[in-house]
Scaffold this motif. Structure first.
Motif, PDB file in Angstrom:
ATOM      1  N   SER A 222      22.001 -30.278  46.693  1.00 58.91           N
ATOM      2  CA  SER A 222      21.701 -28.858  46.862  1.00 58.91           C
ATOM      3  C   SER A 222      22.590 -28.280  47.958  1.00 58.91           C
ATOM      4  O   SER A 222      22.904 -28.952  48.948  1.00 58.91           O
ATOM      5  CB  SER A 222      20.226 -28.644  47.215  1.00 58.91           C
ATOM      6  OG  SER A 222      19.891 -29.327  48.409  1.00 58.91           O
ATOM      7  N   ARG A 275      20.997 -25.593  38.818  1.00 65.51           N
ATOM      8  CA  ARG A 275      20.033 -24.526  39.104  1.00 65.51           C
ATOM      9  C   ARG A 275      20.631 -23.584  40.148  1.00 65.51           C
ATOM     10  O   ARG A 275      21.225 -24.042  41.141  1.00 65.51           O
ATOM     11  CB  ARG A 275      18.718 -25.116  39.621  1.00 65.51           C
ATOM     12  CG  ARG A 275      17.640 -24.078  39.873  1.00 65.51           C
ATOM     13  CD  ARG A 275      16.389 -24.721  40.470  1.00 65.51           C
ATOM     14  NE  ARG A 275      15.770 -25.673  39.546  1.00 65.51           N
ATOM     15  CZ  ARG A 275      14.940 -25.328  38.576  1.00 65.51           C
ATOM     16  NH1 ARG A 275      14.644 -24.045  38.378  1.00 65.51           N
ATOM     17  NH2 ARG A 275      14.417 -26.252  37.797  1.00 65.51           N
ATOM     18  N   ASN A 277      19.471 -20.187  42.525  1.00 64.52           N
ATOM     19  CA  ASN A 277      18.452 -19.261  43.000  1.00 64.52           C
ATOM     20  C   ASN A 277      19.131 -18.141  43.788  1.00 64.52           C
ATOM     21  O   ASN A 277      19.845 -18.411  44.757  1.00 64.52           O
ATOM     22  CB  ASN A 277      17.439 -19.963  43.906  1.00 64.52           C
ATOM     23  CG  ASN A 277      16.588 -20.965  43.153  1.00 64.52           C
ATOM     24  OD1 ASN A 277      16.468 -20.893  41.924  1.00 64.52           O
ATOM     25  ND2 ASN A 277      15.990 -21.902  43.866  1.00 64.52           N
ATOM     26  N   ARG A 287      15.754 -16.978  39.466  1.00 65.77           N
ATOM     27  CA  ARG A 287      15.937 -18.424  39.364  1.00 65.77           C
ATOM     28  C   ARG A 287      16.448 -18.765  37.972  1.00 65.77           C
ATOM     29  O   ARG A 287      15.807 -18.440  36.964  1.00 65.77           O
ATOM     30  CB  ARG A 287      14.617 -19.157  39.617  1.00 65.77           C
ATOM     31  CG  ARG A 287      14.057 -18.952  41.021  1.00 65.77           C
ATOM     32  CD  ARG A 287      12.674 -19.558  41.151  1.00 65.77           C
ATOM     33  NE  ARG A 287      12.145 -19.407  42.495  1.00 65.77           N
ATOM     34  CZ  ARG A 287      10.873 -19.632  42.836  1.00 65.77           C
ATOM     35  NH1 ARG A 287      10.011 -20.026  41.899  1.00 65.77           N
ATOM     36  NH2 ARG A 287      10.479 -19.469  44.074  1.00 65.77           N
ATOM     37  N   THR A 288      17.580 -19.418  37.899  1.00 67.31           N
ATOM     38  CA  THR A 288      18.158 -19.808  36.611  1.00 67.31           C
ATOM     39  C   THR A 288      18.353 -21.317  36.569  1.00 67.31           C
ATOM     40  O   THR A 288      18.563 -21.965  37.605  1.00 67.31           O
ATOM     41  CB  THR A 288      19.504 -19.107  36.371  1.00 67.31           C
ATOM     42  OG1 THR A 288      20.429 -19.478  37.421  1.00 67.31           O
ATOM     43  CG2 THR A 288      19.337 -17.597  36.363  1.00 67.31           C
ATOM     44  N   PHE A 289      18.297 -21.856  35.352  1.00 71.35           N
ATOM     45  CA  PHE A 289      18.386 -23.309  35.171  1.00 71.35           C
ATOM     46  C   PHE A 289      19.073 -23.593  33.842  1.00 71.35           C
ATOM     47  O   PHE A 289      18.807 -22.937  32.826  1.00 71.35           O
ATOM     48  CB  PHE A 289      16.980 -23.914  35.180  1.00 71.35           C
ATOM     49  CG  PHE A 289      16.934 -25.385  34.883  1.00 71.35           C
ATOM     50  CD1 PHE A 289      17.192 -26.319  35.871  1.00 71.35           C
ATOM     51  CD2 PHE A 289      16.622 -25.843  33.606  1.00 71.35           C
ATOM     52  CE1 PHE A 289      17.140 -27.681  35.597  1.00 71.35           C
ATOM     53  CE2 PHE A 289      16.565 -27.193  33.319  1.00 71.35           C
ATOM     54  CZ  PHE A 289      16.829 -28.113  34.327  1.00 71.35           C
ATOM     55  N   ARG A 291      20.398 -27.188  31.471  1.00 71.09           N
ATOM     56  CA  ARG A 291      20.473 -28.644  31.369  1.00 71.09           C
ATOM     57  C   ARG A 291      21.125 -29.041  30.052  1.00 71.09           C
ATOM     58  O   ARG A 291      20.823 -28.478  28.994  1.00 71.09           O
ATOM     59  CB  ARG A 291      19.085 -29.276  31.445  1.00 71.09           C
ATOM     60  CG  ARG A 291      19.138 -30.809  31.497  1.00 71.09           C
ATOM     61  CD  ARG A 291      17.771 -31.430  31.495  1.00 71.09           C
ATOM     62  NE  ARG A 291      17.189 -31.418  30.148  1.00 71.09           N
ATOM     63  CZ  ARG A 291      16.216 -32.240  29.739  1.00 71.09           C
ATOM     64  NH1 ARG A 291      15.697 -33.115  30.600  1.00 71.09           N
ATOM     65  NH2 ARG A 291      15.741 -32.164  28.521  1.00 71.09           N
ATOM     66  N   ARG A 323      12.192 -19.921  28.529  1.00 72.07           N
ATOM     67  CA  ARG A 323      13.032 -21.097  28.341  1.00 72.07           C
ATOM     68  C   ARG A 323      13.429 -21.221  26.877  1.00 72.07           C
ATOM     69  O   ARG A 323      12.597 -21.042  25.980  1.00 72.07           O
ATOM     70  CB  ARG A 323      12.304 -22.360  28.793  1.00 72.07           C
ATOM     71  CG  ARG A 323      13.179 -23.624  28.690  1.00 72.07           C
ATOM     72  CD  ARG A 323      12.504 -24.840  29.265  1.00 72.07           C
ATOM     73  NE  ARG A 323      11.432 -25.327  28.435  1.00 72.07           N
ATOM     74  CZ  ARG A 323      10.185 -25.525  28.828  1.00 72.07           C
ATOM     75  NH1 ARG A 323       9.856 -25.248  30.080  1.00 72.07           N
ATOM     76  NH2 ARG A 323       9.262 -25.987  28.008  1.00 72.07           N
TER      77      ARG A 323
END
Length: 406
Positions: A222, A275, A277, A287-289, A291, A323
């Motif tokens: 991070s 991720r 933020n 907040r984005t993610f 994978r 999602r």
């Protein structure tokens, strides 16, 4: 399908909260270090109710009801103390209890009054010990866990490591876990060899037991990029070995024959995620993610998620989220009656098929400075609800209640 994690232990609240009100005074000795008694640092109680419907049950070869309900609960207790060296020792005990009912599992043996796995209760305690340095942020921990269900039991162990840069802007986390499982090999009634048992506790006839071992790691980095933007990179390789097929799931072939599911005895998985933020202002966070997932069974998947917490007041926030998942299925999947008799491996489990899904919901969180409902130690209350829609026709709803006491 049995993946909901939460807890109900209100019985302990009054006792634990009253203990939390008593703070131990530091005791000094001639060595000039400070020791403190073990104290309650945090309690989390989470409960969730999950319900799903669909018509692609793997138990009956990819057709039939997928109706399932699950009531899941976890109780999480964190204790801490400072040792002679000034480092903080944190002990986290978690107890999970899930109870589910599955209409499709009742088809394993339709003639039985109580089919194996028709309903079951899963109990899974775990204990973690972490030693951390308040000045540097560095930490090291050990975890042990156990899980028991009607047809399997699992022993787990692991380590976790945290390293923080001097300027506190960069953090590296490592986790390593091992799960040693034993499955009870339950077979569909019509495919059982002579003398083979049903797996029921009331049935004295023998059944086979097979191992399934899982080894997983997690590497995360991070980074604080700006005063408003934070980023996280996660890589989680894992390996499984043993009985990975669910033997009470049927497969049907083009020649009219029927067999139990068969899949390779090993599986490599590699999810890679990022991720971001972004703190827009005092009231909004974005907040984005994302994978990417791959494994040696041929599955490839992309998952994207966005959540936007909105701070309505100083102690009330609402977080809508969405999602999307797109999955390319395994090479071993085929629909009902479409497997070739020459196939080495085969499954009609739609979880392993080509599909896409949407999950939408919202979370509301209350954390007043005087405590929820005026109770000082009742730190926060969260209610989260979501609706899941899959291209295969599976739909589900989940509602979660989370309470934190400090």
């Amino acid at each position: 399908m049995r993946k909901i994690y939460l807890c109900v232990a209100a019985l302990y609240l009054g006792i634990v909260a009253s203990h939390a009100q008593t703070k131990a005074l530091p005791i000094k000795d001639s060595s000039n270090y400070e020791t403190r008694k073990l104290k309650i640092e945090e309690i989390n109680i989470i409960s969730a109710y999950y319900h799903q419907n669909g018509n692609n049950s793997a138990v009956t070869g990819g057709i039939g009801t997928e109706n399932l309900t699950d009531f899941a609960n976890t109780f999480d207790l964190q204790l801490s103390k400072y040792g002679a060296s000034g480092k903080k020792h944190t002990f986290t005990f978690e107890l999970g209890v899930d109870h589910y009912t599955s209409a499709s599992s009742d088809k394993i043996d339709p003639n039985s009054i109580s089919s194996a796995s028709r309903q079951d209760t899963r109990v899974y305690p775990s204990l973690n010990w972490t030693v951390s340095n308040d000045k540097t942020g560095n930490a090291f921990g050990l975890t042990g866990s156990y899980s028991h269900e009607f047809d399997y039991q699992s022993f787990g162990g692991g380590i976790n490591l945290i390293r923080v840069s001097k300027d506190k802007n960069t953090q590296f986390d490592f986790k390593g876990m091992v799960f040693l499982d034993t499955w009870k090999v339950i077979l569909p009634v019509e495919l059982r060899p002579p003398g083979y048992g049903s797996g029921s506790n009331k049935d004295d006839r023998p059944v086979d037991h097979s191992p399934r071992n899982s080894f997983s790691t997690s590497f995360s980095l991070s980074q604080v990029l700006t005063t408003r933007l934070q980023a996280l990179l996660i890589i989680e390789p894992s390996y499984q070995h043993g009985l990975l097929a669910t033997k009470y799931q049927r497969d049907y072939f083009t020649d009219g024959s029927e067999r139990v599911e068969d899949l390779p005895g090993s599986r490599y998985k590699l999810p890679i995620a990022v991720r971001f933020n972004y703190f827009l202002d005092d009231h909004f966070v974005i907040r984005t993610f994302y994978r990417y997932y791959m494994d040696n069974w041929g599955i490839r998947a992309h998952t994207a998620e966005v959540e936007i917490p909105v701070k309505l007041t100083s102690f009330v926030s609402v977080s809508p989220y969405y999602r999307y998942n797109n999955q390319q299925g395994t090479r071993y999947f085929a629909t009902y009656g479409q497997h070739k008799p020459t196939d080495t491996y085969y499954t009609s489990d739609y979880d392993l098929s080509t599909l896409h899904s949407n999950f939408v919901g919202a979370n509301i969180r209350l954390s007043p400075p005087t405590g929820v409902f005026g109770w000082q130690h009742f730190n926060s209350l969260e209610i989260r609800a979501g609706h899941y829609m899959r291209s295969t026709g599976l739909n589900s709803n989940i509602i979660t209640l989370a309470m934190k006491f400090k």
